[in-house]
Design a protein around this motif. Sequence first.
Motif, mmCIF file in Angstrom:
data_model
loop_
_atom_site.group_PDB
_atom_site.id
_atom_site.type_symbol
_atom_site.label_atom_id
_atom_site.label_comp_id
_atom_site.label_asym_id
_atom_site.label_seq_id
_atom_site.Cartn_x
_atom_site.Cartn_y
_atom_site.Cartn_z
ATOM 1 N N GLY A 141 0.839 -1.182 0.000
ATOM 2 C CA GLY A 141 0.000 0.000 0.000
ATOM 3 C C GLY A 141 0.880 1.240 0.000
ATOM 4 N N CYS A 142 0.235 2.405 -0.037
ATOM 5 C CA CYS A 142 0.995 3.649 -0.016
ATOM 6 C C CYS A 142 0.076 4.768 0.472
ATOM 7 C CB CYS A 142 1.506 3.970 -1.414
ATOM 8 S SG CYS A 142 0.161 4.383 -2.531
ATOM 9 N N VAL A 143 0.620 5.982 0.566
ATOM 10 C CA VAL A 143 -0.225 7.116 0.975
ATOM 11 C C VAL A 143 -0.443 8.052 -0.209
ATOM 12 C CG1 VAL A 143 0.351 7.003 3.432
ATOM 13 C CG2 VAL A 143 1.844 8.292 1.864
ATOM 14 N N GLY A 144 -0.048 7.547 -1.419
ATOM 15 C CA GLY A 144 -0.236 8.373 -2.601
ATOM 16 C C GLY A 144 -1.586 8.095 -3.236
ATOM 17 N N ASN A 145 -1.873 8.812 -4.305
ATOM 18 C CA ASN A 145 -3.096 8.573 -5.071
ATOM 19 C C ASN A 145 -2.873 9.031 -6.505
ATOM 20 O OD1 ASN A 145 -5.570 7.736 -5.671
ATOM 21 N ND2 ASN A 145 -6.657 9.470 -4.757
ATOM 22 N N CYS A 146 -1.857 8.424 -7.118
ATOM 23 C CA CYS A 146 -1.471 8.840 -8.457
ATOM 24 C C CYS A 146 -2.566 8.429 -9.446
ATOM 25 C CB CYS A 146 -0.129 8.233 -8.834
ATOM 26 S SG CYS A 146 1.123 8.597 -7.576
ATOM 27 N N HIS A 147 -2.907 9.353 -10.330
ATOM 28 C CA HIS A 147 -4.093 9.167 -11.178
ATOM 29 C C HIS A 147 -3.941 8.070 -12.222
ATOM 30 C CE1 HIS A 147 -5.759 13.431 -10.164
ATOM 31 N NE2 HIS A 147 -5.819 12.577 -9.155
ATOM 32 N N PHE A 148 -2.706 7.597 -12.466
ATOM 33 C CA PHE A 148 -2.509 6.548 -13.482
ATOM 34 C C PHE A 148 -2.407 5.155 -12.872
ATOM 35 C CE2 PHE A 148 1.540 8.368 -12.138
ATOM 36 C CZ PHE A 148 2.177 7.249 -11.622
ATOM 37 N N CYS A 149 -2.393 5.065 -11.533
ATOM 38 C CA CYS A 149 -1.958 3.836 -10.874
ATOM 39 C C CYS A 149 -3.107 2.890 -10.513
ATOM 40 C CB CYS A 149 -1.197 4.194 -9.596
ATOM 41 S SG CYS A 149 -0.634 2.749 -8.701
ATOM 42 N N GLN A 150 -3.071 1.687 -11.048
ATOM 43 C CA GLN A 150 -4.096 0.684 -10.721
ATOM 44 C C GLN A 150 -3.641 -0.193 -9.556
ATOM 45 O OE1 GLN A 150 -5.061 -2.585 -13.373
ATOM 46 N NE2 GLN A 150 -7.142 -1.798 -13.577
ATOM 47 N N THR A 151 -2.309 -0.193 -9.295
ATOM 48 C CA THR A 151 -1.802 -1.002 -8.178
ATOM 49 C C THR A 151 -2.445 -0.545 -6.875
ATOM 50 O OG1 THR A 151 0.264 -0.947 -9.390
ATOM 51 C CG2 THR A 151 0.346 -1.880 -7.181
ATOM 52 N N LYS A 152 -2.640 0.753 -6.798
ATOM 53 C CA LYS A 152 -3.271 1.330 -5.604
ATOM 54 C C LYS A 152 -4.650 0.719 -5.377
ATOM 55 C CE LYS A 152 -4.047 4.644 -2.496
ATOM 56 N NZ LYS A 152 -3.260 4.908 -1.300
ATOM 57 N N LEU A 153 -5.337 0.376 -6.467
ATOM 58 C CA LEU A 153 -6.677 -0.204 -6.327
ATOM 59 C C LEU A 153 -6.584 -1.642 -5.828
ATOM 60 C CD1 LEU A 153 -8.174 1.121 -9.704
ATOM 61 C CD2 LEU A 153 -8.194 2.222 -7.444
ATOM 62 N N GLY A 185 8.668 -3.103 -1.132
ATOM 63 C CA GLY A 185 7.326 -2.621 -0.804
ATOM 64 C C GLY A 185 6.784 -1.865 -1.998
ATOM 65 N N MET A 186 5.576 -1.350 -1.849
ATOM 66 C CA MET A 186 5.010 -0.561 -2.947
ATOM 67 C C MET A 186 5.630 0.835 -2.928
ATOM 68 S SD MET A 186 1.040 -1.334 -3.404
ATOM 69 C CE MET A 186 0.312 0.246 -3.678
ATOM 70 N N ASP A 187 5.914 1.323 -1.742
ATOM 71 C CA ASP A 187 6.610 2.595 -1.547
ATOM 72 C C ASP A 187 7.289 2.518 -0.178
ATOM 73 O OD1 ASP A 187 5.679 6.145 -1.387
ATOM 74 O OD2 ASP A 187 7.596 5.087 -1.242
ATOM 75 N N GLY A 218 14.119 -1.085 -1.701
ATOM 76 C CA GLY A 218 13.216 -0.968 -2.856
ATOM 77 C C GLY A 218 12.798 0.475 -3.105
ATOM 78 N N MET A 219 11.893 0.623 -3.996
ATOM 79 C CA MET A 219 11.434 1.921 -4.477
ATOM 80 C C MET A 219 10.970 2.838 -3.342
ATOM 81 S SD MET A 219 8.675 3.824 -5.471
ATOM 82 C CE MET A 219 7.229 2.806 -5.666
ATOM 83 N N ILE A 220 11.428 4.096 -3.406
ATOM 84 C CA ILE A 220 11.024 5.083 -2.396
ATOM 85 C C ILE A 220 10.661 6.379 -3.128
ATOM 86 C CG2 ILE A 220 13.506 5.497 -1.995
ATOM 87 C CD1 ILE A 220 12.839 6.543 0.754
ATOM 88 N N ASN A 221 9.457 6.915 -2.842
ATOM 89 C CA ASN A 221 9.049 8.128 -3.534
ATOM 90 C C ASN A 221 9.892 9.314 -3.093
ATOM 91 O OD1 ASN A 221 7.100 7.965 -5.564
ATOM 92 N ND2 ASN A 221 5.717 7.092 -4.061
ATOM 93 N N PRO A 222 10.308 10.181 -4.063
ATOM 94 C CA PRO A 222 11.202 11.309 -3.732
ATOM 95 C C PRO A 222 10.668 12.176 -2.595
ATOM 96 C CG PRO A 222 10.955 11.089 -6.109
ATOM 97 C CD PRO A 222 9.994 10.125 -5.493
ATOM 98 N N ASN A 261 -1.019 13.862 -10.108
ATOM 99 C CA ASN A 261 -1.253 13.859 -8.657
ATOM 100 C C ASN A 261 -0.138 13.140 -7.887
ATOM 101 O OD1 ASN A 261 -2.874 14.672 -6.480
ATOM 102 N ND2 ASN A 261 -3.770 12.607 -6.312
ATOM 103 N N ARG A 262 1.113 13.325 -8.367
ATOM 104 C CA ARG A 262 2.266 12.743 -7.665
ATOM 105 C C ARG A 262 2.569 13.587 -6.434
ATOM 106 N NH1 ARG A 262 4.372 8.012 -8.217
ATOM 107 N NH2 ARG A 262 6.519 8.714 -7.983
ATOM 108 N N ALA A 263 2.891 12.930 -5.331
ATOM 109 C CA ALA A 263 3.084 13.654 -4.051
ATOM 110 C C ALA A 263 4.509 14.148 -3.862
ATOM 111 C CB ALA A 263 2.691 12.725 -2.907
HETATM 112 S S1 SF4 Z 1 2.273 5.037 -8.208
HETATM 113 FE FE1 SF4 Z 1 3.088 4.403 -6.255
HETATM 114 S S2 SF4 Z 1 2.682 6.088 -4.859
HETATM 115 FE FE2 SF4 Z 1 1.381 6.356 -6.631
HETATM 116 S S3 SF4 Z 1 -0.552 5.402 -6.075
HETATM 117 FE FE3 SF4 Z 1 0.669 3.873 -7.183
HETATM 118 S S4 SF4 Z 1 1.772 2.735 -5.620
HETATM 119 FE FE4 SF4 Z 1 1.006 4.637 -4.689
#
Ligand code: SF4
Length: 422
Positions: A141-153, A185-187, A218-222, A261-263
């Motif tokens: 999971g993550c605390v983002g909500n990127c508009h292109f991301c289906q993994t979040k769903l 992790g996802m982030d 692993g991957m870490i958001n900037p 909507n990248r954080a």
């Molecule tokens: S791209 Fe990464 S940070 Fe953004 S919603 Fe998806 S998993 Fe979360």
Amino acid sequence: MKVYLETYGCTLNQADSDIMGGILRHAGFRVARRPGGADVVVLNTCTVKGRTENKIISRIEALGKQGKRIVVAGCLSINKKRVRDACPEAVLVHPGAVSFIADAVRDAAAGKIAEYRERAAKEGLPRIFTKPILRIPIQEGCVGNCHFCQTKLARPYLMSYSPGWIRSWVEEGVRKGAKEIQLTGMDSGAYGLDIGTDLAALLGEVRKVKGDVRIRLGMINPGHAKKMLPKLLDIFEDRKFYKFFHLPVQTGSEKVRKEMNRAHSVADFRAVVRAIRKRFPDACISTDIIVGYPTETESDFLETVRLVKEVRPDIVNLSKFASRRGTKAAELREIATDIVKRRSTELSAIVRMVGAEKNREYEGRKMEMLVLEKGNGKQEYGWKGRASNYKQVCVLGKAKIGERVDARIIGSNHGSLFGKRI
Ligand code: SF4
């Protein structure tokens, strides 16, 4: 009963497969090496790109036609309709429900249609791992909500494992001969925000583990990296940690970054990379970039090109935008395919050029590397492994898996260094 596990996607998904394999073995199933001999096939799926999803759906159809009993786990399980259209009897296991995999396999074998959605902690679950690499999920999971991301769903909730559990998995791995630990992790940057701690505290704990291992983060958001940078850089001074930083930026255009909507800002990415390189000049910087986001204009694209030429990341995971069902971006009108293709071709040429130039700088240098696998036999380079900044090194000369060797770099290309053992 024999079960075959087929895994797609990211390191987190592979770590889930390690757990599913451990649970199945623990429950008395035999984990088969090939699908042919298996009674049930478990597909641990990925849905990050349309092309991957289509490939997996064709695979499900093909296995169904062979009369195979199928369990569909991983992120594609959220798309029940498409999976059931491909195989009506498929048993579904959502990413958070891997602890029910043995029940799901029994259902599939009995021809019972079922779906497991209930989230359950993965702490304490058995896992299988192939020396010398151990994958450890630290969060999902993550605390983002990127508009292109289906993994979040597919993995909507932030779930961090306790530092105590993660430390015990690392210790267990070292005892069992792991030489490389992949914390995934996802982030990773969101680690601990749900349990009152953070990534820097976790890594501080992990580095206390005794043992001659290398740790890849692993991957870490900037945005997260920026907040904890001084602590992170101090911890990475420890030679256990590969000087490797995977920081997805996705675009060089601040306008598109907002629309995605990248954080974090593009400037955050630049600043984090600058600080890392100041402390670790040899650090390997990896990033992810999407070209052709629906709102991307030609000048936005040129900003991404400028960013790559200026920051010169060692690795760029480049994707063409693909609309993903259920995401905000799926509501947007897409850019013409030929334009996206042209941009992707232009940028991947620049990415390869930068990668090749950066790797050429290592030629003539002596580098220590951890041998991780046998070469593919096609080339005379018998072994492959990772340098202290996680750059891939193919080496000539005698070696064995798990060994640290010194190599003189005698050649390179955009993706690898070639060395001779010294
Ligand atoms: S791209 Fe990464 S940070 Fe953004 S919603 Fe998806 S998993 Fe979360």
